[in-house]
Design a protein around this motif. Sequence first.
Motif, PDB file in Angstrom:
ATOM      1  N   ARG A 175      -5.280   2.621  81.537  1.00  0.00           N
ATOM      2  CA  ARG A 175      -4.634   3.180  82.733  1.00  0.00           C
ATOM      3  C   ARG A 175      -5.322   4.456  83.201  1.00  0.00           C
ATOM      4  N   ILE A 176      -5.839   5.234  82.251  1.00  0.00           N
ATOM      5  CA  ILE A 176      -6.479   6.509  82.578  1.00  0.00           C
ATOM      6  C   ILE A 176      -7.993   6.362  82.650  1.00  0.00           C
ATOM      7  N   ARG A 177      -8.559   5.578  81.759  1.00  0.00           N
ATOM      8  CA  ARG A 177     -10.010   5.456  81.658  1.00  0.00           C
ATOM      9  C   ARG A 177     -10.480   4.249  82.468  1.00  0.00           C
ATOM     10  N   ARG A 178     -10.442   4.422  83.798  1.00  0.00           N
ATOM     11  CA  ARG A 178     -10.830   3.342  84.703  1.00  0.00           C
ATOM     12  C   ARG A 178     -12.304   3.483  85.061  1.00  0.00           C
ATOM     13  N   PRO A 179     -13.095   2.436  84.861  1.00  0.00           N
ATOM     14  CA  PRO A 179     -14.540   2.543  85.095  1.00  0.00           C
ATOM     15  C   PRO A 179     -14.845   3.042  86.504  1.00  0.00           C
ATOM     16  N   ASP A 180     -15.765   3.986  86.595  1.00  0.00           N
ATOM     17  CA  ASP A 180     -16.178   4.492  87.903  1.00  0.00           C
ATOM     18  C   ASP A 180     -17.296   3.609  88.448  1.00  0.00           C
ATOM     19  N   PRO A 181     -17.189   3.152  89.692  1.00  0.00           N
ATOM     20  CA  PRO A 181     -18.194   2.209  90.227  1.00  0.00           C
ATOM     21  C   PRO A 181     -19.595   2.807  90.313  1.00  0.00           C
ATOM     22  N   ARG A 182     -19.709   4.116  90.475  1.00  0.00           N
ATOM     23  CA  ARG A 182     -21.042   4.727  90.574  1.00  0.00           C
ATOM     24  C   ARG A 182     -21.740   4.765  89.224  1.00  0.00           C
ATOM     25  N   LEU A 183     -20.999   5.059  88.185  1.00  0.00           N
ATOM     26  CA  LEU A 183     -21.589   4.998  86.852  1.00  0.00           C
ATOM     27  C   LEU A 183     -21.852   3.548  86.456  1.00  0.00           C
ATOM     28  N   HIS A 184     -20.948   2.659  86.847  1.00  0.00           N
ATOM     29  CA  HIS A 184     -21.146   1.232  86.572  1.00  0.00           C
ATOM     30  C   HIS A 184     -22.455   0.743  87.197  1.00  0.00           C
ATOM     31  N   ALA A 185     -22.738   1.175  88.420  1.00  0.00           N
ATOM     32  CA  ALA A 185     -23.964   0.764  89.096  1.00  0.00           C
ATOM     33  C   ALA A 185     -25.199   1.303  88.382  1.00  0.00           C
ATOM     34  N   LEU A 186     -25.131   2.561  87.930  1.00  0.00           N
ATOM     35  CA  LEU A 186     -26.268   3.161  87.216  1.00  0.00           C
ATOM     36  C   LEU A 186     -26.569   2.406  85.929  1.00  0.00           C
TER      37      LEU A 186
END
Length: 258
Positions: free
Chosen positions: A22-33
């Motif tokens: 619930r708190i640690r939701r993947p960030d799309p910008r880091l996911h892309a990197l």
Amino acid sequence: MNPSANDQVPAVYDRIGHGYRRIRRPDPRLHALIGRALAGARTVVNVGAGTGSYEPTDADVIAVDPSLIMLGQHPGSAKVKARAEALPLRDGAVDAAMAVMTVHHWPDLHRGLRELRRVSRRQAVFTWDPAHRPELWLLDEYLPEIRELEHARFTPLSEIAEALDAHTVVPFPIPHDFTDGFQIAYWRRPECFLDPVIRQASSTFAQLPPSVVEPAIARLRADLRSGAWRRRHAGLFELDAMDYGYRLIVAGERPGPD
């Protein structure tokens, strides 16, 4: 290895892991990197996988974690309870190995890094460099105990890059609206530290006693009410991202085409 050190990481995450997603939701910008670093890999082992954040969607992923609580929240089907220092995979078993904000928890860092290199042809490690400045304001002004704890468990970036024989180190400035709620995410949102649920999702806060954390948070709450914090840090609100020393280290076989 020290048995108590061996037991510490799963014990922490067994305690803080409930509701972690619930708190640690993947960030799309880091996911892309991270996705660019893993491009072309068809098989990936995610070491310290937790709930599966930042895993590629176009690869077969094996999730490895020492905490059953964390693995229970992982959506994948290939999940293994194991430690980084003893990966249950044959040599060269996968195209790539990934490790995201986990190497500082490994009781034997260098053995774990050797295991990444043993089982994969490419390695992507996302971590924090304790030598980087500036540090988060929280450390200087409210909780210097965090600095002591983090400098004790994080290894200098140069040492990790050397151990992996890395060819690429990519900075990742933290966006002001970063969605993955680890500690640095709230550099421009100090009120979030007042929420015990948010603090509970941080392994750093989880390892500090309430007698240390609660008075510090009370001081922060008072500074937010009085406007003192905002006056000290008005410049932060002019920035969209801050470089606090988070880096993606890439080693081994170079990424293929997206």
